[in-house]
Design a protein around this motif. Structure first.
Motif, PDB file in Angstrom:
ATOM      1  N   VAL A  79     -11.002 -33.183  11.414  1.00  0.00           N
ATOM      2  CA  VAL A  79     -10.149 -33.693  11.496  1.00  0.00           C
ATOM      3  C   VAL A  79      -9.304 -31.940  11.403  1.00  0.00           C
ATOM      4  O   VAL A  79      -8.501 -31.576  12.260  1.00  0.00           O
ATOM      5  CB  VAL A  79      -9.312 -34.727  11.141  1.00  0.00           C
ATOM      6  N   ARG A  80      -8.619 -31.943  10.396  1.00  0.00           N
ATOM      7  CA  ARG A  80      -8.475 -30.333  10.283  1.00  0.00           C
ATOM      8  C   ARG A  80      -8.684 -29.381  11.462  1.00  0.00           C
ATOM      9  O   ARG A  80      -8.195 -28.297  12.317  1.00  0.00           O
ATOM     10  CB  ARG A  80      -7.908 -29.894   9.016  1.00  0.00           C
ATOM     11  N   THR A  81     -10.567 -28.628  10.888  1.00  0.00           N
ATOM     12  CA  THR A  81     -10.312 -27.532  11.680  1.00  0.00           C
ATOM     13  C   THR A  81     -10.948 -28.297  13.677  1.00  0.00           C
ATOM     14  O   THR A  81     -10.008 -26.976  13.891  1.00  0.00           O
ATOM     15  CB  THR A  81     -12.289 -27.853  11.310  1.00  0.00           C
ATOM     16  N   ALA A  82     -10.931 -29.195  13.433  1.00  0.00           N
ATOM     17  CA  ALA A  82     -10.847 -29.088  15.292  1.00  0.00           C
ATOM     18  C   ALA A  82      -9.354 -29.396  16.037  1.00  0.00           C
ATOM     19  O   ALA A  82      -9.069 -29.119  16.606  1.00  0.00           O
ATOM     20  CB  ALA A  82     -11.095 -31.166  15.270  1.00  0.00           C
ATOM     21  N   VAL A  83      -8.336 -29.850  15.451  1.00  0.00           N
ATOM     22  CA  VAL A  83      -7.161 -29.257  15.183  1.00  0.00           C
ATOM     23  C   VAL A  83      -6.389 -27.473  15.196  1.00  0.00           C
ATOM     24  O   VAL A  83      -5.743 -27.690  15.801  1.00  0.00           O
ATOM     25  CB  VAL A  83      -6.225 -30.247  14.512  1.00  0.00           C
ATOM     26  N   GLN A  84      -6.946 -27.461  14.626  1.00  0.00           N
ATOM     27  CA  GLN A  84      -6.380 -25.672  15.060  1.00  0.00           C
ATOM     28  C   GLN A  84      -7.072 -25.278  15.494  1.00  0.00           C
ATOM     29  O   GLN A  84      -7.034 -23.485  16.063  1.00  0.00           O
ATOM     30  CB  GLN A  84      -7.158 -25.469  13.131  1.00  0.00           C
ATOM     31  N   ARG A  85      -8.913 -25.770  16.275  1.00  0.00           N
ATOM     32  CA  ARG A  85      -9.085 -25.357  17.215  1.00  0.00           C
ATOM     33  C   ARG A  85      -8.125 -24.979  18.602  1.00  0.00           C
ATOM     34  O   ARG A  85      -8.767 -24.579  19.726  1.00  0.00           O
ATOM     35  CB  ARG A  85     -10.395 -26.033  17.674  1.00  0.00           C
ATOM     36  N   LEU A  86      -7.374 -26.808  18.188  1.00  0.00           N
ATOM     37  CA  LEU A  86      -6.397 -26.411  19.939  1.00  0.00           C
ATOM     38  C   LEU A  86      -5.467 -25.538  19.299  1.00  0.00           C
ATOM     39  O   LEU A  86      -5.144 -24.279  18.648  1.00  0.00           O
ATOM     40  CB  LEU A  86      -5.688 -27.899  19.013  1.00  0.00           C
ATOM     41  N   SER A  87      -4.747 -24.750  20.361  1.00  0.00           N
ATOM     42  CA  SER A  87      -3.575 -23.131  20.935  1.00  0.00           C
ATOM     43  C   SER A  87      -2.495 -24.427  20.127  1.00  0.00           C
ATOM     44  O   SER A  87      -1.828 -25.738  19.984  1.00  0.00           O
ATOM     45  CB  SER A  87      -3.192 -24.359  22.345  1.00  0.00           C
ATOM     46  N   SER A  88      -1.946 -23.871  19.798  1.00  0.00           N
ATOM     47  CA  SER A  88       0.260 -23.841  18.353  1.00  0.00           C
ATOM     48  C   SER A  88       0.652 -24.698  19.366  1.00  0.00           C
ATOM     49  O   SER A  88       1.310 -25.442  18.493  1.00  0.00           O
ATOM     50  CB  SER A  88       0.014 -22.908  18.391  1.00  0.00           C
ATOM     51  N   ALA A  89       0.643 -24.428  20.283  1.00  0.00           N
ATOM     52  CA  ALA A  89       1.422 -25.909  21.294  1.00  0.00           C
ATOM     53  C   ALA A  89       0.836 -27.157  21.475  1.00  0.00           C
ATOM     54  O   ALA A  89       1.889 -27.549  21.180  1.00  0.00           O
ATOM     55  CB  ALA A  89       1.573 -24.890  22.917  1.00  0.00           C
ATOM     56  N   ASP A  90      -0.724 -27.286  21.268  1.00  0.00           N
ATOM     57  CA  ASP A  90      -1.486 -28.536  21.472  1.00  0.00           C
ATOM     58  C   ASP A  90      -0.916 -29.228  19.882  1.00  0.00           C
ATOM     59  O   ASP A  90      -0.568 -30.268  20.000  1.00  0.00           O
ATOM     60  CB  ASP A  90      -2.610 -28.292  21.891  1.00  0.00           C
TER      61      ASP A  90
END
Length: 210
Positions: free
Chosen positions: A152-163
């Motif tokens: 989950v953490r890896t997936a979140v960090q693949r999002l843009s900073s704004a997302d």
């Protein structure tokens, strides 16, 4: 008592009164009045910071220090708040604190010559976001549970900073769309669109469609 990661601040309570109280202070009174006003916000701000510190940075970034440094900066920049009547006091403090945390993260990752990560995700935040989109992962054993959190953490960090920020503000900090927009400095409509986009993107990544 342990502070919950999702404890929220009432972002719209008495903001006109806050500005009036600060404007009425002379230089000698200003610091004392400011300390009085921010006292109730310290615990929620610390919880907000902790929700954005992944395990690898826990020994290097202390939430209390981040908040204290952010509040010192806020005191120095009070004119900024007083001259921006549209932003609530709580949202402004959150914004100042997030800016300080991002600055510390930049310094850490630059020193390690690592990929810049502006937004971190604690274990608790990862679990909260996973539940939000209905991602179960492996819950049976500790190792498998940790593997799911890392995914989950890896997936979140693949999002843009704004997302990343909009998801954390909405689901971990439990702010409303309007409150989140105030912190991010965007319109409510823009925050709403960003929220839907980020939620869909995260769901796609965790369910193997990206």
């Amino acid at each position: 008592m342990e502070e919950r990661e999702f404890e929220s601040i009432d972002a719209h309570a008495g903001d006109s009164g806050v500005r009036q109280r600060l404007r009425q202070c002379d230089n000698a009174q200003l610091k004392k009045e400011f300390e009085s006003l921010v006292a109730e916000h310290r615990a929620p701000l610390r919880a907000m910071v902790r929700a954005r510190i992944e395990p690898r940075l826990r020994r290097r970034i202390d939430a209390s220090d981040v908040v204290q440094e952010a509040l010192l900066a806020a005191h120095r920049r009070l004119d900024q708040f007083l001259n921006q009547p549209a932003i609530p006091f709580a949202a402004w403090l959150r914004r100042m604190t997030l800016e300080r945390l991002i600055d510390l993260r930049r310094r850490h990752y630059a020193a390690r010559r690592s990929v810049l990560v502006e937004v971190g995700v604690s274990d608790g935040s990862a679990m909260t976001l996973a539940k939000t989109i209905g991602y179960q992962g492996n819950q049976d054993a500790t190792d498998r549970r940790n593997e799911s959190i890392d995914k989950v953490r890896t997936a979140v960090q693949r999002l843009s900073s704004a997302d990343q920020q909009i998801l954390l503000l909405r689901y971990v900090d439990r702010l409303s769309n309007v409150e989140s927009a105030d912190v991010l400095g965007v319109t409510s409509a823009a925050a709403s669109k960003r929220h839907v986009r980020a939620l869909l993107r995260l769901s796609e990544m965790l369910n193997g469609r990206s």
